[in-house]
Scaffold this motif. Structure first.
Motif, mmCIF file in Angstrom:
data_model
loop_
_atom_site.group_PDB
_atom_site.id
_atom_site.type_symbol
_atom_site.label_atom_id
_atom_site.label_comp_id
_atom_site.label_asym_id
_atom_site.label_seq_id
_atom_site.Cartn_x
_atom_site.Cartn_y
_atom_site.Cartn_z
ATOM 1 N N PHE A 269 0.912 -1.122 0.053
ATOM 2 C CA PHE A 269 0.148 -0.050 -0.071
ATOM 3 C C PHE A 269 0.929 1.369 0.082
ATOM 4 N N ALA A 270 2.040 1.037 0.715
ATOM 5 C CA ALA A 270 3.148 2.296 0.866
ATOM 6 C C ALA A 270 4.385 1.589 0.835
ATOM 7 N N THR A 271 5.338 2.071 0.518
ATOM 8 C CA THR A 271 6.747 1.994 0.876
ATOM 9 C C THR A 271 7.163 2.335 2.095
ATOM 10 N N GLU A 272 8.439 1.594 2.569
ATOM 11 C CA GLU A 272 8.815 1.953 4.026
ATOM 12 C C GLU A 272 8.920 3.440 4.107
ATOM 13 N N GLU A 273 9.767 3.954 3.153
ATOM 14 C CA GLU A 273 9.966 5.564 2.895
ATOM 15 C C GLU A 273 8.757 6.433 2.998
ATOM 16 N N GLU A 274 7.877 6.014 2.072
ATOM 17 C CA GLU A 274 6.604 6.567 1.854
ATOM 18 C C GLU A 274 5.766 6.730 3.406
ATOM 19 N N LEU A 275 5.811 5.452 4.086
ATOM 20 C CA LEU A 275 5.066 5.552 5.356
ATOM 21 C C LEU A 275 5.713 6.317 6.352
ATOM 22 N N LYS A 276 7.177 6.393 6.296
ATOM 23 C CA LYS A 276 7.741 7.134 7.242
ATOM 24 C C LYS A 276 7.575 8.667 7.070
ATOM 25 N N THR A 277 7.300 9.010 5.785
ATOM 26 C CA THR A 277 7.103 10.273 5.328
ATOM 27 C C THR A 277 5.533 10.489 6.097
ATOM 28 N N ILE A 278 4.556 9.851 5.510
ATOM 29 C CA ILE A 278 3.360 9.945 5.924
ATOM 30 C C ILE A 278 3.153 9.956 7.474
ATOM 31 N N ARG A 279 3.871 9.431 8.126
ATOM 32 C CA ARG A 279 3.732 9.549 9.556
ATOM 33 C C ARG A 279 4.362 10.702 10.164
ATOM 34 N N ALA A 280 5.419 11.199 9.476
ATOM 35 C CA ALA A 280 5.977 12.608 9.946
ATOM 36 C C ALA A 280 5.002 13.547 9.610
ATOM 37 N N TYR A 281 4.461 13.637 8.325
ATOM 38 C CA TYR A 281 3.565 14.699 7.944
ATOM 39 C C TYR A 281 2.360 14.668 9.085
ATOM 40 N N SER A 282 1.906 13.319 9.342
ATOM 41 C CA SER A 282 0.459 13.631 10.092
ATOM 42 C C SER A 282 0.809 14.241 11.516
ATOM 43 N N HIS A 283 2.024 13.839 12.026
ATOM 44 C CA HIS A 283 2.255 14.416 13.372
ATOM 45 C C HIS A 283 2.339 15.892 13.224
ATOM 46 N N LYS A 284 2.997 16.524 12.073
ATOM 47 C CA LYS A 284 3.237 17.697 12.045
ATOM 48 C C LYS A 284 1.785 18.360 11.847
ATOM 49 N N ILE A 285 1.126 17.813 10.952
ATOM 50 C CA ILE A 285 -0.292 18.460 10.493
ATOM 51 C C ILE A 285 -1.123 18.440 11.844
ATOM 52 N N ASN A 286 -0.931 17.633 12.913
ATOM 53 C CA ASN A 286 -1.607 17.495 14.331
ATOM 54 C C ASN A 286 -1.138 18.498 15.089
ATOM 55 N N ASP A 287 0.301 18.705 15.125
ATOM 56 C CA ASP A 287 0.770 20.044 15.854
ATOM 57 C C ASP A 287 0.448 21.320 15.405
ATOM 58 N N VAL A 288 0.166 21.393 14.117
ATOM 59 C CA VAL A 288 -0.019 22.933 13.340
ATOM 60 C C VAL A 288 -1.598 23.125 13.591
ATOM 61 N N LEU A 289 -2.518 22.092 13.526
ATOM 62 C CA LEU A 289 -3.857 22.041 13.547
ATOM 63 C C LEU A 289 -4.167 22.551 14.935
ATOM 64 N N SER A 290 -3.783 21.534 15.806
ATOM 65 C CA SER A 290 -4.100 21.683 17.335
ATOM 66 C C SER A 290 -3.847 23.010 17.782
ATOM 67 N N ALA A 291 -2.334 23.521 17.636
ATOM 68 C CA ALA A 291 -2.358 24.764 18.239
ATOM 69 C C ALA A 291 -3.085 25.824 17.656
ATOM 70 N N TYR A 292 -3.322 25.976 16.139
ATOM 71 C CA TYR A 292 -4.324 26.953 15.377
ATOM 72 C C TYR A 292 -5.593 26.671 16.161
ATOM 73 N N LEU A 293 -6.075 25.652 16.213
ATOM 74 C CA LEU A 293 -7.599 25.652 16.523
ATOM 75 C C LEU A 293 -7.786 26.119 18.109
ATOM 76 N N GLN A 294 -6.764 25.566 19.005
ATOM 77 C CA GLN A 294 -6.733 25.851 20.377
ATOM 78 C C GLN A 294 -6.989 27.276 20.647
ATOM 79 N N ASP A 295 -6.280 28.254 19.679
ATOM 80 C CA ASP A 295 -6.365 29.864 19.771
ATOM 81 C C ASP A 295 -8.023 30.081 19.288
ATOM 82 N N LEU A 296 -8.575 29.320 18.672
ATOM 83 C CA LEU A 296 -10.048 29.498 18.340
ATOM 84 C C LEU A 296 -11.244 28.821 19.205
#
Ligand code: TMP
Length: 236
Positions: free
Chosen positions: A142-169
């Motif tokens: 479904f994904a390669t090891e490298e793609e999965l690593k990128t997807i995990r890293a982006y998912s955590h980053k997205i969570n950090d950015v969105l959580s902080a942004y939404l908290q202010d709202l």
């Protein structure tokens, strides 16, 4: 850019080809489904709200270094996006126990977990999007090891950015679902949508649900919740 062929009709969106092979037009609908299409309805104004909320959040993420498929919004309901090959995974990011995790593990909804949980589901409606682990993802390609690593890293980053942004709202980001795609050169980018359809948003003070759970669970004032999210995020 004009629509040419209708490429795909999903539960909440239609996707059209354009004269440019590398670009598609997404058209957001007011149709709502839940429980893998078993429950059907309409949420008036949802298409326009999800279009605007998704584009707003994708732009925010791009500014924070997360590449997305977004090109530009074309109208109330339509957005031009890069054509990608969708990675056949739904990535679920969870900060607070709710929904299927709360049910599966017997934890009350609203319990904050000691760390963020990522879950992967294989995108297949006929199978009901079954949960898969890293071994399944690699074994089935479904994904390669490298793609999965990128997807995990982006998912955590997205969570950090969105959580902080939404908290202010005054919005708590409980959990959400992401989909990623691959550009022709193999680059992984965020695709699909980020909206009250695909996230759990709770008012930080009252705990009021401001997302699709109002539709799934018949809580009433579904349209009002979507409009409230639009207002807090875009001020309109
Ligand atoms: P769940 O608790 O039902 O597994 O949902 C987790 C999150 O994923 C929640 O924010 C809603 C979102 N989601 C989707 O966007 N699409 C889906 O098909 C499902 C089941 C959940």
């Amino acid at each position: 850019m004009e629509k040419t062929n209708l490429l795909y009709v999903g539960k909440a969106k239609k996707v059209y080809e354009t004269a440019d092979k590398g670009l598609l037009i997404v058209d957001y609908k007011d149709d709502a489904t839940a429980f893998n299409g078993l429950k059907k309805g309409t949420i008036l104004g949802k298409g326009a709200i999800n279009n605007r909320v998704t584009n707003h959040l994708m732009k925010l993420l791009q500014r924070h270094g997360v590449p997305t498929h977004l090109v530009e919004q074309l109208s109330e309901r339509e957005t031009l996006v890069k054509r990608v090959q969708i990675v056949p995974l739904e990535v679920i990011v969870r900060n607070i126990a709710a929904g299927s995790l709360a049910k599966r593990l017997g934890i009350p909804e609203g319990v904050k977990m000691s760390r963020t949980v990522l879950e992967f589901c294989y995108k297949d409606d006929a199978l009901g999007d079954p949960m898969v682990n890293d071994d399944h993802i690699l074994a089935m390609r479904f994904a390669t090891e490298e793609e999965l690593k990128t997807i995990r890293a982006y998912s955590h980053k997205i969570n950090d950015v969105l959580s902080a942004y939404l908290q202010d709202l005054n919005i708590e980001l409980i959990d959400f679902k992401l989909e990623f795609g691959k550009l022709p050169d193999g680059t992984i980018v965020l695709a699909d949508e980020i909206s009250p359809d695909t996230c759990r948003f709770w008012d930080s003070t009252s705990g009021e649900k401001l997302d699709k759970d109002r539709f799934r669970r018949d809580l009433g004032n579904v349209e009002g919740a979507y409009r409230e999210i639009l207002k807090r995020l875009l001020g309109e």
